[in-house]
Design an enzyme around this catalytic site. Structure first.
Site, PDB file in Angstrom:
ATOM      1  N   HIS A 317      -1.519   0.961  -5.713  1.00  0.00           N
ATOM      2  CA  HIS A 317      -2.631   1.697  -5.114  1.00  0.00           C
ATOM      3  C   HIS A 317      -3.317   2.478  -6.217  1.00  0.00           C
ATOM      4  CE1 HIS A 317      -4.873   4.315  -2.447  1.00  0.00           C
ATOM      5  NE2 HIS A 317      -4.668   3.389  -1.537  1.00  0.00           N
ATOM      6  N   ASP A 374      -0.576  -1.741   3.656  1.00  0.00           N
ATOM      7  CA  ASP A 374      -0.810  -3.126   4.066  1.00  0.00           C
ATOM      8  C   ASP A 374       0.439  -3.982   4.027  1.00  0.00           C
ATOM      9  OD1 ASP A 374      -3.527  -2.939   4.614  1.00  0.00           O
ATOM     10  OD2 ASP A 374      -3.937  -2.845   2.470  1.00  0.00           O
TER      11      ASP A 374
END
Ligand code: ACO
Length: 440
Positions: A317, A374
């Site tokens: 991320h 996700d």
């Protein structure tokens, strides 16, 4: 709190930049927020020095002031309006979170009831919109359809397009939050050739969405409360994430005073990419490709050698460099949903094994790569019965409130100015035009 999240007392009022060639100095003010890193105000730098700053992917640039969401990526903290995502996911509902994002405070009982009433009573879409769908191929990617139909809303709701009228802004925000699930469900129904299901006002936001997706007119449909709660949590976890790519896209589009429906359509387009909202679809495709846990070492070899740009999808991320707090909440929810449905999903076992191996591998440890939201959302959504192509659409349904809250905040700033980055030009310098006949 980590260094970066300390309550903000500026270390100094300004920093001084020295141009080593000319010896000239430039004082740049330092501005502080409530918590988080201070920022160096470079707005006057070009006037003073004739130089731009260079930060192509915005890794060091604060693009705006915002009071909505705070992230401390080193600590894995995500807060909306000062409330941690863990508290919101556990104790509140998506409607409460929507209200807080839009209005700045959690609602009291009456405010929540009124808000829910407005959202519920905006869930139907103009009947003419139904015909839009017929123009699409049934095998179109649902995000392609969403880009079109959400942008198309501006053609139907002329009475809420004046961005300088607070009431119209409020109505268009309510319309967007309320209609996105309806459009998303219609997109799904269209793709499988089933009739559209009209929204039902006796159901909650999440229940109504599941109903519109999975009910058929021919028989009664009872919404599973465990799935409705999981859906609500997925919506909460994806509601906002400060200045990510799609939100920045919405703000950029809105900075030109474009109408909110067009701006949200722009956000949807940006969200579609596999580096952003498309990642949950990519996770499932990756698990499919790996197939069996015996193939994990070979897959990780490809990732580490960057063969064909292979990445471990659902990992890493831009901001979180410790853990993604949303992933931890979702991991628990994932177990609850699979237990409720009695599903033993080989993908989940594969995902767990992949996570276990990756988290002990120096490649991922050194680069601070951890599972993101996700990594698990795809597994839950698949268990609920959504096809992978719909995953990003669901993300868009949830993120609409974040986008519209950020858009509203920007419009309400007294100094709204069009976004216009500059560049470092690396093309040809001025040269004479060569006539076509003389070109080689
Ligand atoms: N798998 C393998 N290696 C990775 C991954 C990954 N998922 N993510 C980053 N890296 C590596 C890069 O190759 C790079 O290695 P290097 O130093 O040897 O060159 C290093 O880690 C830093 O990577 P960057 O690309 O600079 O990190 P950035 O912050 O730009 O990327 C991103 C963030 C796009 C999310 C990235 O981690 C990624 O592509 N992840 C997979 C896609 C994904 O899951 N996206 C969802 C994001 S969450 C969301 O949108 C809700």
């Amino acid at each position: 709190m980590s260094e970066t999240a300390k309550a903000a007392t500026p270390p100094q009022e300004a920093v001084t930049l020295t141009d080593s060639a000319s010896g000239k100095t430039f004082d740049l003010p330092v501005i502080s927020g409530t918590v988080g890193p201070h920022v160096i105000d470079v707005r006057k730098l070009y006037d003073q020095s004739g130089m731009f700053t260079f930060d192509p992917s915005y890794t060091s640039t604060a693009s705006c002031k915002s009071r909505i969401t705070y992230i401390d990526g080193d600590k894995g903290i995500l807060m909306h309006r000062g409330y941690t995502i863990e508290d919101l996911a556990e104790k509140s509902s998506f409607m409460e979170v929507c209200y807080a994002l839009l209005e700045g405070e959690l609602p009291n009982k009456e405010q929540l009831e009124e808000f829910e009433y407005h959202i519920t009573h905006h869930t139907m879409v103009h009947e003419q919109l139904h015909f839009f769908y017929r123009g699409f191929r049934r095998d179109a990617h649902p995000m392609a359809v969403m880009c079109g139909v959400v942008g198309g809303l501006a053609a139907f709701y002329h009475d809420s397009l004046d961005i300088y009228d607070p009431k119209q802004r409020e109505i268009s925000a309510h319309r967007l939050i309320a209609k996105l699930p309806t459009l998303a469900a219609m997109t799904y129904k269209y793709s499988i050739g089933q009739p559209f299901m009209y929204p039902r006002n006796d159901l909650s936001f999440a229940e109504n969405f599941l109903y519109m997706c999975f009910a058929v007119p021919a028989e009664e449909y009872k919404v599973n409360p465990v799935l409705a709660r999981a859906m609500d949590k997925i919506f909460i976890l994806h509601a906002d994430h400060e200045q990510n790519a799609s939100t920045s896209t919405v703000r950029m589009a809105g900075s030109s005073q474009a109408n909110p429906f067009a701006c949200i359509a722009a956000g949807i387009a940006c969200l579609w990419g596999p580096a952003h909202g498309g990642a949950n679809q990519a996770v499932l495709e990756m698990l499919e490709e790996i197939g069996h846990k015996d193939n994990i070492p070979e897959f990780l070899r490809k990732v580490k050698e960057k063969q064909d740009n292979t990445r471990l999808m659902g990992f890493g991320h831009r901001v979180y460099k410790n853990h993604d707090p949303r992933a931890q909440v979702l991991k628990k929810e994932c177990d609850a949903v699979l237990r409720e449905l009695g599903i033993t999903d080989p993908h989940l076992e594969l995902a767990m094994e992949l996570e276990r191996i990756a988290l002990s591998d120096p490649y991922f440890i050194e680069r601070k790569l951890f599972p993101n939201v996700d990594f698990y959302s795809g597994i839950i959504l698949k268990a609920m019965g959504f096809p992978v192509e719909m995953f990003t659409v669901l993300f868009a349904v949830a993120r609409t409130v974040g986008w519209i809250s950020q858009w509203k905040e920007m419009i309400e700033e007294p100094t709204l100015k069009i976004g216009r980055p500059r560049q470092l030009y690396t093309g040809a310098a001025q040269r004479p035009y060569v006539a076509l006949k003389d070109r080689k």
